[in-house]
Write an enzyme that holds these catalytic residues in place. Structure first.
Site, PDB file in Angstrom:
ATOM      1  N   GLU A   1       0.862  -1.176   0.000  1.00 19.19           N
ATOM      2  CA  GLU A   1       0.000   0.000   0.000  1.00 19.19           C
ATOM      3  C   GLU A   1       0.906   1.236   0.000  1.00 19.19           C
ATOM      4  OE1 GLU A   1      -3.270   1.213   0.173  1.00 19.19           O
ATOM      5  OE2 GLU A   1      -2.248   3.114   0.538  1.00 19.19           O
ATOM      6  N   CYS A  20      -5.492   5.236   6.021  1.00 15.08           N
ATOM      7  CA  CYS A  20      -5.230   4.019   5.253  1.00 15.08           C
ATOM      8  C   CYS A  20      -6.514   3.352   4.801  1.00 15.08           C
ATOM      9  CB  CYS A  20      -4.422   3.048   6.111  1.00 15.08           C
ATOM     10  SG  CYS A  20      -3.892   1.607   5.184  1.00 15.08           S
ATOM     11  N   CYS A  27      -5.559  -0.927   6.562  1.00 15.12           N
ATOM     12  CA  CYS A  27      -5.792  -1.187   7.996  1.00 15.12           C
ATOM     13  C   CYS A  27      -6.756  -0.129   8.510  1.00 15.12           C
ATOM     14  CB  CYS A  27      -4.491  -1.168   8.764  1.00 15.12           C
ATOM     15  SG  CYS A  27      -3.652   0.412   8.721  1.00 15.12           S
ATOM     16  N   HIS A  32      -6.780   2.657  12.872  1.00 14.85           N
ATOM     17  CA  HIS A  32      -6.577   4.051  13.273  1.00 14.85           C
ATOM     18  C   HIS A  32      -7.812   4.588  13.988  1.00 14.85           C
ATOM     19  CE1 HIS A  32      -2.691   4.485  11.372  1.00 14.85           C
ATOM     20  NE2 HIS A  32      -3.165   3.790  10.359  1.00 14.85           N
ATOM     21  N   ARG A  52       0.207  -4.895  11.142  1.00 11.19           N
ATOM     22  CA  ARG A  52       1.627  -4.693  10.840  1.00 11.19           C
ATOM     23  C   ARG A  52       2.439  -4.350  12.078  1.00 11.19           C
ATOM     24  NH1 ARG A  52      -1.737  -3.719   7.849  1.00 11.19           N
ATOM     25  NH2 ARG A  52      -1.860  -4.610   5.782  1.00 11.19           N
ATOM     26  N   SER A  67       4.192   0.781  10.164  1.00 10.99           N
ATOM     27  CA  SER A  67       5.117   0.902   9.031  1.00 10.99           C
ATOM     28  C   SER A  67       6.072   2.084   9.210  1.00 10.99           C
ATOM     29  CB  SER A  67       4.361   1.000   7.704  1.00 10.99           C
ATOM     30  OG  SER A  67       3.727  -0.233   7.427  1.00 10.99           O
ATOM     31  N   CYS A  72       3.087  -0.666   4.513  1.00 12.89           N
ATOM     32  CA  CYS A  72       1.982   0.245   4.200  1.00 12.89           C
ATOM     33  C   CYS A  72       2.496   1.660   4.336  1.00 12.89           C
ATOM     34  CB  CYS A  72       0.792   0.033   5.114  1.00 12.89           C
ATOM     35  SG  CYS A  72      -0.474   1.247   4.728  1.00 12.89           S
ATOM     36  N   CYS A 129       0.080   4.419   5.700  1.00 16.51           N
ATOM     37  CA  CYS A 129       0.120   4.535   7.156  1.00 16.51           C
ATOM     38  C   CYS A 129       1.411   5.186   7.629  1.00 16.51           C
ATOM     39  CB  CYS A 129       0.044   3.159   7.793  1.00 16.51           C
ATOM     40  SG  CYS A 129      -1.624   2.548   7.934  1.00 16.51           S
TER      41      CYS A 129
HETATM   42 NI1  NFE Z   1      -2.009   1.049   6.299  1.00 12.84          NI
HETATM   43 FE1  NFE Z   1      -1.394  -0.026   9.209  1.00 12.84          FE
HETATM   44  C1  NFE Z   1      -1.381  -1.610  10.003  1.00 12.84           C
HETATM   45  C2  NFE Z   1      -1.443   0.836  10.737  1.00 12.84           C
HETATM   46  S1  NFE Z   1       0.604   0.414   9.057  1.00 12.84           S
HETATM   47  S2  NFE Z   1      -1.687  -0.741   7.147  1.00 12.84           S
HETATM   48  O1  NFE Z   1      -1.394  -2.640  10.395  1.00 12.84           O
HETATM   49  O2  NFE Z   1      -1.495   1.340  11.641  1.00 12.84           O
HETATM   50  O3  NFE Z   1       1.768  -0.185   9.160  1.00 12.84           O
END
Ligand code: NFE
Ligand code: MG
Length: 569
Positions: free
Chosen positions: A14, A61, A64, A68, A478, A501, A545, A548
């Site tokens: 991503e 994102c 995921c 958030h 992640r 990430s 990602c 993110c």
């Molecule tokens: Ni956009 Fe995420 C996850 C977050 S990032 S995927 O899991 O937070 O690494």
């Protein structure tokens, strides 16, 4: 003399990641990971009502999405010292467990299997031999000859038409591809089936979250949808029964397909177990709160410095000072104004782009540190923490996966093998199996609580005058995600996200130490400079990602690989 290659953009992730590697004598000797686009969600959140922060934050994102949202409400609830009704904890827990399972299935099959599985080789397989092999490994009912023959015919049509579609641009026939045709065929069939099963997991998210991606059912203080077993317009028994039906199908796939395929790939690529170790400071957090305050959890987390399991420091509550004081970010090598290392409450986000400077600033990703050191986050960190903390389901599935890999590789494979590119895949699979157990336990807890007559799902927040600070964390697919909020007179004064990430994709830190992606690439073999499959293998194992990591958005780029010949590096 080292040769420098640039992979830009890295695909099947991503967002936009550029990676530069120096390669000498067929091995990577140095690496730079660079996040390539920036949007600035942290700035957009300033001045807003903390109750709506989660709606913005989850737009960081599209992969995921829920994480958030969850982390944002936890941060605001932490600032207000709130308690959350048990039903709301359970509903949130079911959502994040189902989301995690969906995410891990998608990652293994759709984002990284093709680094190991050669689709074109599957055309040469004998479907009968593939079926015999698959049935010897798993009771999965869809491993019959007819099924494999049908998948092979479908793939042949793709190839004969010259339109590989989603399979275009793979590194087919690459010398690092080692699986026999029959295993490639089995994996291809399961790749296609995995689309169906990731969807079932996501349906659970959409039923309880009202929508996916980007759930709508959260609120600071609980969840927004009422519970009423007899009402058509609330969370009722019919919806909950549907969730259970989806769970049963999901379990079969995780245990009898994902776990088995992972062991086969891990076992047949045992020669890859030494690669991709990198940063071995591991950070993870506890999750799936069992109580209203966030002091007891279904899963565990903590910090393991320098791969020393004896030095494991558990993180034990939503207020844990080890976590609260340990996190900092540095921007020495990131495209922001200044050169500082700060705690998130004290940070700012002032973009300042320069060009890609190998010795200077080269990424939009900030460099997080824990107790001053870079740390690797993700299922590997979490599985190690839970293993050492004595988490029974983690120990059970870890032993099972390692035994199966060892049986196929015909060698003993121990815990130490997990510090690797393949280990990140193995631990993600272990974690998916653990998440299923937790999903089931939370489902039963929710049903039990409702049966006892508790319908509470929301406590309204109250914002006092003056300044409050709060942080929320979540063990996202992640890895460790945290949001940090400073609230002044009911409005957001500062908002910082330190994302999985970001931890893993971060550039060099204030002391010029490599971030985890960079460190894990060093020492990897690269057989063909024009087709750096091995670079993708290691990067994909983190499930990058970048949306993110930098809280960013999308832009078209075309080049995949280009070369810079540098001297004497
Ligand atoms: Ni956009 Fe995420 C996850 C977050 S990032 S995927 O899991 O937070 O690494
Ligand atoms: Mg941030």
């Amino acid at each position: 003399m080292a040769e420098r290659i640039t992979v830009d953009p890295v695909t099947r992730i991503e967002g936009h990641l550029r990676v530069d590697c120096d390669i000498k004598d067929g091995k990577i000797t140095n690496a730079w990971a660079s996040g390539q686009m920036w949007r600035g969600l942290e700035i957009i959140l300033k001045g807003r009502d903390p109750r709506e922060a989660w709606l913005f934050a989850q737009r960081i994102c599209g992969v995921c999405t829920t994480v958030h949202a969850i982390t944002s409400v936890r941060a605001v609830e932490n600032a207000l010292n709130m308690e959350i009704p048990l039903n709301a904890q359970y509903i949130r827990n079911i959502i994040i467990a189902a989301h995690g399972i969906h995410d891990h299935i998608v990652h293994f099959y759709h984002l990284s299997a093709l680094d190991w599985v050669d689709i074109v080789s599957a055309l040469k397989a004998d479907p009968k031999a593939a079926s015999t092999l698959a049935q010897s490994l798993s009771p999965w009912p869809n491993n019959g000859v007819q099924k494999f023959k049908a998948v092979q015919d479908k793939m042949k049509k793709f190839v004969e038409s010259g339109q590989l579609g989603i399979f275009a641009n793979g590194y087919w026939g690459h010398p690092a591809m080692k699986l026999p045709p029959e295993v490639n065929l089995i994996a291809t069939a399961h790749y296609l089936e995995a689309f169906e099963y990731q969807r079932k997991a996501n349906q659970i998210v959409s039923i309880l979250g009202s929508k996916t991606p980007h759930i709508q059912n959260l609120a600071v203080g609980g969840v927004a949808n009422p519970i009423n077993p007899d009402s058509q317009s609330a969370l009722n028994m019919e919806r909950l029964a549907y969730v259970k039906a989806l769970m049963v199908e999901l379990e079969d796939f995780i245990r009898n397909v994902y776990l088995v395929d992972l062991a086969v790939v891990g076992g047949l690529y045992a020669d890859w177990l030494p690669y991709g170790r990198g940063v071995t400071n591991y950070l993870s957090v506890p999750d799936f709160p069992m109580d209203t305050k966030g002091t007891k959890f279904w899963t565990m987390g903590g910090y393991i410095p320098n791969n020393d399991l004896n030095k494991f420091q558990p993180i034990t509550s939503f207020n844990d000072p080890i976590f609260k004081n340990g996190v900092k970010e540095s921007i020495k090598h990131s495209w922001y104004e200044g050169d500082w290392t700060r705690h998130p409450y004290e940070e700012d986000t002032v973009p300042k782009y320069t060009d890609f400077q190998h010795d200077g600033k080269y990424s939009w990703v900030k460099a997080p540190t824990f107790n001053g050191e870079p740390a690797q986050v993700g299922p590997l960190a979490n599985v190690l923490a839970m293993y050492v903390a004595g988490h029974k389901p983690t120990q059970k599935y870890a032993k099972l996966v390692l035994e199966k890999i060892g049986a196929i590789a015909k060698t003993d494979v121990g815990l130490d093998a997990l510090h690797s590119t393949l280990g990140r895949h193995a631990t993600r699979c272990i974690r998916a199996n653990v998440l299923y157990d937790i999903l089931l336990e939370n489902y039963n807890a929710l049903i039990g609580n409702i049966a006892n007559g508790d319908m509470d799902a929301y406590n309204p927040p109250d914002f006092p005058k003056g300044e409050q600070t709060g942080f929320g964390f979540h063990e996202a697919p992640r890895g460790t995600l945290s949001h940090w909020v400073v609230i002044k007179d009911g409005k957001i004064k500062n908002y910082q996200c330190v994302v999985p990430s970001t931890w893993n994709a971060g550039p060099r830190n204030q002391e010029d130490k490599h971030g985890p992606y960079e460190a894990s690439l060093i020492g990897n073999p690269v057989a063909d400079l024009e087709k750096p499959l091995e670079v993708l293998r290691t990067l994909h194992s983190f499930d990058p990602c970048m949306a993110c990591a930098i809280h960013l958005h999308d832009q078209k780029k075309t080049n995949i690989v280009h070369f810079n010949h540098t001297h004497g590096v």
